[in-house]
Design a protein around this motif. Structure first.
Motif, PDB file in Angstrom:
ATOM      1  N   GLU A  72      -5.862 -30.671   2.106  1.00  0.00           N
ATOM      2  CA  GLU A  72      -6.466 -31.878   3.751  1.00  0.00           C
ATOM      3  C   GLU A  72      -4.890 -31.345   4.338  1.00  0.00           C
ATOM      4  OE1 GLU A  72      -7.536 -34.782   4.295  1.00  0.00           O
ATOM      5  OE2 GLU A  72      -8.770 -35.083   3.173  1.00  0.00           O
ATOM      6  N   GLU A  73      -3.929 -30.758   4.141  1.00  0.00           N
ATOM      7  CA  GLU A  73      -2.876 -30.143   4.940  1.00  0.00           C
ATOM      8  C   GLU A  73      -3.509 -29.030   5.746  1.00  0.00           C
ATOM      9  OE1 GLU A  73       1.456 -28.379   4.558  1.00  0.00           O
ATOM     10  OE2 GLU A  73       0.211 -28.679   2.754  1.00  0.00           O
ATOM     11  N   LEU A  74      -4.372 -27.972   4.771  1.00  0.00           N
ATOM     12  CA  LEU A  74      -4.916 -27.030   6.055  1.00  0.00           C
ATOM     13  C   LEU A  74      -5.787 -27.267   5.981  1.00  0.00           C
ATOM     14  CD1 LEU A  74      -5.378 -23.743   5.661  1.00  0.00           C
ATOM     15  CD2 LEU A  74      -6.865 -24.287   3.625  1.00  0.00           C
ATOM     16  N   TYR A  75      -6.689 -28.516   6.208  1.00  0.00           N
ATOM     17  CA  TYR A  75      -7.703 -28.931   7.098  1.00  0.00           C
ATOM     18  C   TYR A  75      -7.153 -29.129   8.313  1.00  0.00           C
ATOM     19  CZ  TYR A  75     -11.557 -31.825   9.284  1.00  0.00           C
ATOM     20  OH  TYR A  75     -12.466 -32.504  10.536  1.00  0.00           O
ATOM     21  N   ARG A  76      -5.725 -30.214   8.556  1.00  0.00           N
ATOM     22  CA  ARG A  76      -4.946 -30.634   9.173  1.00  0.00           C
ATOM     23  C   ARG A  76      -4.968 -29.580  10.054  1.00  0.00           C
ATOM     24  NH1 ARG A  76      -3.458 -34.137   5.658  1.00  0.00           N
ATOM     25  NH2 ARG A  76      -1.360 -33.570   5.412  1.00  0.00           N
TER      26      ARG A  76
END
Length: 235
Positions: A72-76
């Motif tokens: 999720e953090e990498l996607y953001r």
């Protein structure tokens, strides 16, 4: 004999002189092949630099992806940036993942298929980008010598017609025309040889980069499959 001596003296046997003394068709062939050669080298240089950038981008992405950072953090972090290669495949899969759960996904099999399809589309797009303009190299590599040979045949025919008109078979009369004609074949080979070598090398490099993306897509699909099983247990 005096006219023959004058003809020999006025024949410029330098490459530039042979070009200007050639007939219109032969000149057109030479100019076309020279243009193709310039464009070939432009593609070669662009692809070498582009593949180098792609390889470095793949290395950076894999380092970040396997560093333990949450998906999720990498996607953001990547969502608002222009991504290519593995990043595009990751974004496509995560976008489908989030859309499906926002709409209340219930079937784990259907969700897995949609994610895999999204990654396949992104992979095909990135593979096409890597292989773009390589077909031009293949075309020049295969057609260049024949185009040059066409110019040579036309040049030799013109020389023979000139010989028939002058009624002289002296080598001094034949040589300039033959040299002009053969120059077209030489230029064809100059264009074709680098194109063939570059096409084989760059196609291999593009295949290796595509294989890396395919490997990442398979690994990421397995990761998401495990997470799907946790969120949507199979009945």
């Amino acid at each position: 004999m005096e006219n023959l001596a004058v003809a020999v003296q006025t024949s410029d046997m330098s490459l530039w002189g042979l070009f200007w003394q050639a007939g219109f068709v032969v000149k057109l062939v030479m100019v076309g092949l020279l243009g193709a050669s310039i464009w070939t080298w432009a593609i070669i240089i662009d692809k070498i630099l582009g593949f180098g950038r792609a390889k470095r981008a793949f290395d950076r992405f894999e380092q970040i992806f396997w560093s333990g950072q949450s998906l999720e953090e990498l996607y953001r972090n990547l969502g608002d940036k222009r991504t290519t290669g593995m990043g595009s495949i990751f974004i496509a899969a995560m976008r489908e993942w989030k859309k499906s759960f926002e709409k209340g996904a219930r079937s784990p099999i259907a969700l897995q298929m949609r994610i895999d399809k999204a990654m396949d589309v992104a992979l095909a797009r990135e593979s096409d980008y890597l292989a773009a303009r390589l077909t031009f190299l293949a075309t020049i590599g295969s057609a260049g010598p024949f185009i040059g040979l066409f110019g040579t045949v036309i040049g030799i025919m013109t020389s023979f017609m000139g010989i028939a008109g002058s009624k002289s078979t002296s080598l001094a009369v034949v040589a300039p025309g033959i040299a002009e004609a053969l120059l077209a074949t030489a230029i064809g080979l100059v264009a074709a040889i680098p194109a063939v070598i570059a096409y084989n090398k760059l196609s291999s490099d593009a295949g290796k980069l595509t294989a890396r993306m395919e490997g990442f897509a398979d690994e990421f699909s397995a990761i998401l499959s495990r997470q799907i099983d946790e969120k949507l247990p199979r009945s």
